[in-house]
Design a protein around this motif. Structure first.
Motif, PDB file in Angstrom:
ATOM      1  N   PHE A 254     -23.991  16.866  -8.304  1.00 32.33           N
ATOM      2  CA  PHE A 254     -23.761  18.310  -8.393  1.00 32.33           C
ATOM      3  C   PHE A 254     -22.748  18.623  -9.488  1.00 32.33           C
ATOM      4  O   PHE A 254     -22.951  19.535 -10.311  1.00 32.33           O
ATOM      5  CB  PHE A 254     -23.256  18.829  -7.040  1.00 32.33           C
ATOM      6  CG  PHE A 254     -22.647  20.193  -7.092  1.00 32.33           C
ATOM      7  CD1 PHE A 254     -23.441  21.335  -7.084  1.00 32.33           C
ATOM      8  CD2 PHE A 254     -21.252  20.356  -7.155  1.00 32.33           C
ATOM      9  CE1 PHE A 254     -22.872  22.604  -7.141  1.00 32.33           C
ATOM     10  CE2 PHE A 254     -20.679  21.617  -7.202  1.00 32.33           C
ATOM     11  CZ  PHE A 254     -21.488  22.743  -7.199  1.00 32.33           C
ATOM     12  N   GLY A 255     -21.649  17.885  -9.515  1.00 33.42           N
ATOM     13  CA  GLY A 255     -20.604  18.148 -10.495  1.00 33.42           C
ATOM     14  C   GLY A 255     -21.098  17.984 -11.922  1.00 33.42           C
ATOM     15  O   GLY A 255     -20.801  18.809 -12.799  1.00 33.42           O
ATOM     16  N   ILE A 256     -21.857  16.911 -12.163  1.00 29.02           N
ATOM     17  CA  ILE A 256     -22.394  16.677 -13.515  1.00 29.02           C
ATOM     18  C   ILE A 256     -23.334  17.801 -13.921  1.00 29.02           C
ATOM     19  O   ILE A 256     -23.297  18.288 -15.066  1.00 29.02           O
ATOM     20  CB  ILE A 256     -23.097  15.315 -13.570  1.00 29.02           C
ATOM     21  CG1 ILE A 256     -22.056  14.184 -13.476  1.00 29.02           C
ATOM     22  CG2 ILE A 256     -23.915  15.169 -14.853  1.00 29.02           C
ATOM     23  CD1 ILE A 256     -22.663  12.808 -13.274  1.00 29.02           C
ATOM     24  N   GLN A 257     -24.171  18.237 -12.997  1.00 28.58           N
ATOM     25  CA  GLN A 257     -25.102  19.327 -13.313  1.00 28.58           C
ATOM     26  C   GLN A 257     -24.348  20.599 -13.679  1.00 28.58           C
ATOM     27  O   GLN A 257     -24.670  21.262 -14.668  1.00 28.58           O
ATOM     28  CB  GLN A 257     -26.026  19.596 -12.130  1.00 28.58           C
ATOM     29  CG  GLN A 257     -27.022  20.732 -12.397  1.00 28.58           C
ATOM     30  CD  GLN A 257     -27.990  20.943 -11.245  1.00 28.58           C
ATOM     31  OE1 GLN A 257     -28.407  19.990 -10.591  1.00 28.58           O
ATOM     32  NE2 GLN A 257     -28.337  22.196 -10.991  1.00 28.58           N
ATOM     33  N   ASP A 280     -20.645  26.714  -3.328  1.00 33.43           N
ATOM     34  CA  ASP A 280     -21.702  26.505  -4.315  1.00 33.43           C
ATOM     35  C   ASP A 280     -22.405  25.174  -4.061  1.00 33.43           C
ATOM     36  O   ASP A 280     -23.640  25.066  -4.133  1.00 33.43           O
ATOM     37  CB  ASP A 280     -21.097  26.547  -5.715  1.00 33.43           C
ATOM     38  CG  ASP A 280     -22.156  26.509  -6.816  1.00 33.43           C
ATOM     39  OD1 ASP A 280     -23.334  26.821  -6.534  1.00 33.43           O
ATOM     40  OD2 ASP A 280     -21.786  26.166  -7.964  1.00 33.43           O
ATOM     41  N   PHE A 281     -21.605  24.140  -3.742  1.00 34.94           N
ATOM     42  CA  PHE A 281     -22.173  22.819  -3.466  1.00 34.94           C
ATOM     43  C   PHE A 281     -23.092  22.854  -2.241  1.00 34.94           C
ATOM     44  O   PHE A 281     -24.200  22.308  -2.272  1.00 34.94           O
ATOM     45  CB  PHE A 281     -21.039  21.823  -3.244  1.00 34.94           C
ATOM     46  CG  PHE A 281     -21.487  20.447  -2.811  1.00 34.94           C
ATOM     47  CD1 PHE A 281     -22.247  19.644  -3.647  1.00 34.94           C
ATOM     48  CD2 PHE A 281     -21.135  19.949  -1.567  1.00 34.94           C
ATOM     49  CE1 PHE A 281     -22.648  18.370  -3.245  1.00 34.94           C
ATOM     50  CE2 PHE A 281     -21.528  18.684  -1.154  1.00 34.94           C
ATOM     51  CZ  PHE A 281     -22.291  17.899  -1.997  1.00 34.94           C
ATOM     52  N   MET A 282     -22.657  23.519  -1.174  1.00 33.79           N
ATOM     53  CA  MET A 282     -23.475  23.592   0.035  1.00 33.79           C
ATOM     54  C   MET A 282     -24.760  24.369  -0.228  1.00 33.79           C
ATOM     55  O   MET A 282     -25.829  24.013   0.281  1.00 33.79           O
ATOM     56  CB  MET A 282     -22.674  24.216   1.173  1.00 33.79           C
ATOM     57  CG  MET A 282     -21.439  23.413   1.599  1.00 33.79           C
ATOM     58  SD  MET A 282     -21.777  21.676   2.005  1.00 33.79           S
ATOM     59  CE  MET A 282     -22.791  21.873   3.471  1.00 33.79           C
ATOM     60  N   GLU A 287     -30.756  24.164  -1.579  1.00 36.63           N
ATOM     61  CA  GLU A 287     -31.814  24.356  -2.574  1.00 36.63           C
ATOM     62  C   GLU A 287     -32.468  23.039  -2.998  1.00 36.63           C
ATOM     63  O   GLU A 287     -33.577  23.049  -3.551  1.00 36.63           O
ATOM     64  CB  GLU A 287     -31.235  25.050  -3.812  1.00 36.63           C
ATOM     65  CG  GLU A 287     -30.740  26.466  -3.553  1.00 36.63           C
ATOM     66  CD  GLU A 287     -29.869  26.971  -4.696  1.00 36.63           C
ATOM     67  OE1 GLU A 287     -29.740  26.231  -5.704  1.00 36.63           O
ATOM     68  OE2 GLU A 287     -29.332  28.093  -4.585  1.00 36.63           O
ATOM     69  N   ASN A 288     -31.758  21.931  -2.750  1.00 35.44           N
ATOM     70  CA  ASN A 288     -32.264  20.620  -3.192  1.00 35.44           C
ATOM     71  C   ASN A 288     -32.221  19.607  -2.049  1.00 35.44           C
ATOM     72  O   ASN A 288     -31.545  18.570  -2.143  1.00 35.44           O
ATOM     73  CB  ASN A 288     -31.412  20.113  -4.362  1.00 35.44           C
ATOM     74  CG  ASN A 288     -31.445  21.015  -5.566  1.00 35.44           C
ATOM     75  OD1 ASN A 288     -32.356  20.938  -6.385  1.00 35.44           O
ATOM     76  ND2 ASN A 288     -30.443  21.881  -5.676  1.00 35.44           N
TER      77      ASN A 288
END
Length: 308
Positions: A254-257, A280-282, A287-288
């Motif tokens: 997630f962070g890299i994206q 945002d991460f949750m 979504e993924n």
């Protein structure tokens, strides 16, 4: 005398039969040795981590597993600087351990006699192979011996793969590299290759605690061997190590994206996350869902105790 053998010798002096106990442990002794494991066991008492857990372990990194164990004060579970048959083929499985030592004729004579009385056949380096179960990794302390330290060649390699469907980790050497390369699915992490036959080596412990370089290994530990090295995860820790490693990998993905998208700065991602980033991460996870190797229930339970 090698430290793990000293430990085992002292342990066995409390048993009725010294030489019978040098080679292996009783079921009760194995359970005592691995008492923190509460799951299924083999008939001999060795921990049997479930296959579905082993499949997931294949996808975690050495660094993620190492970090989790260091946090629990397990500082001596990794060993690097290996040679391998296939650099891109990891090995994952349950450790079946063996300890070899330089031959001393009187000791070897006694151990061989005891082994034969127990129904063991063939050379001593074949005895551990007879004990292998599907999913095992044969892990041997060959005290770093390369010349005359070839614990197996391609014949025994084929037998190992037929019994375990897996490879080996030897602090020692192998012979017949060309033949071993032909065994599809087989890999080996070793100290070197040599054309010599095994010589002046005695099997002193089978499914006992051993030392592999700077790592201590117990029977039933989960072996994760990748190009950068080999890590031995205690059976009772593997699920916690796994879920933590999987979460860290998700967090990094997630962070890299988000960094590539320019939504956050490196300083925001590489420190304790703010509540908006957590949210945002949750949402990203929702979504993924296919990115999650664990179930959502496992993740939610893990997050209850994590400080991010």
């Amino acid at each position: 005398m090698h430290y793990s053998f000293v430990f085992l010798l002292l342990f066995c002096l409390t048993s009725q039969s010294l030489f019978a106990q040098i080679l292996t442990l009783s079921r009760d002794e194995m359970i005592k040795l691995t008492s923190r494991w509460e799951g299924e066991r083999y008939p001999d008492g060795r921990p049997k981590v479930p296959n579905e857990i082993l499949e997931r372990v294949k996808d975690i990194s050495i660094e993620e597993a190492w970090g989790s164990m260091r946090g629990e004060e397990y500082h001596n579970q990794f060993e690097g600087n290996w040679m391998m048959i296939h650099e891109d083929q990891p090995i994952v499985g349950r450790a079946l351990t063996a300890q070899y030592m330089p031959t001393r004729p009187d000791l070897e004579e006694t151990l061989k006699a005891e082994g034969e009385a127990d129904g063991r056949i063939g050379g001593m380096n074949s005895w551990p192979i007879d004990e292998l179960q599907m999913g095992d990794v044969y892990v041997a302390d060959g005290y770093g011996k390369v010349v005359d330290g070839t614990l197996i060649g391609d014949n025994l390699g084929n037998s190992i793969y037929a019994k375990s469907g897996n490879g080996v980790v030897f602090d020692g050497s192998l012979r017949d590299l060309a033949g071993l390369e032909k065994i599809e699915g087989f890999n080996a992490f070793v100290r070197g290759w040599d054309p010599s036959f095994i010589k002046d080596m005695t099997l002193g412990g089978l499914n006992t605690p051993i030392r592999i370089g700077r790592a201590t290994v117990l029977p039933g530990d989960v072996v994760l061997a990748k190009r950068e090295g080999v890590i031995f995860i205690p059976a009772h820790m593997v699920e916690d190590v796994l879920i933590n490693a999987e979460f860290v990998a998700l967090r990094d993905k997630f962070g890299i994206q988000r960094l590539r998208e320019g939504k956050y700065t490196p300083g925001e991602i590489d420190t304790r996350w703010t509540d908006p980033i957590k949210q945002d991460f949750m949402a990203w996870l929702d979504e993924n869902p296919d990115e999650m190797p664990m179930s959502r229930e496992e993740l939610d339970a893990y997050l209850e105790n994590r400080t991010w």
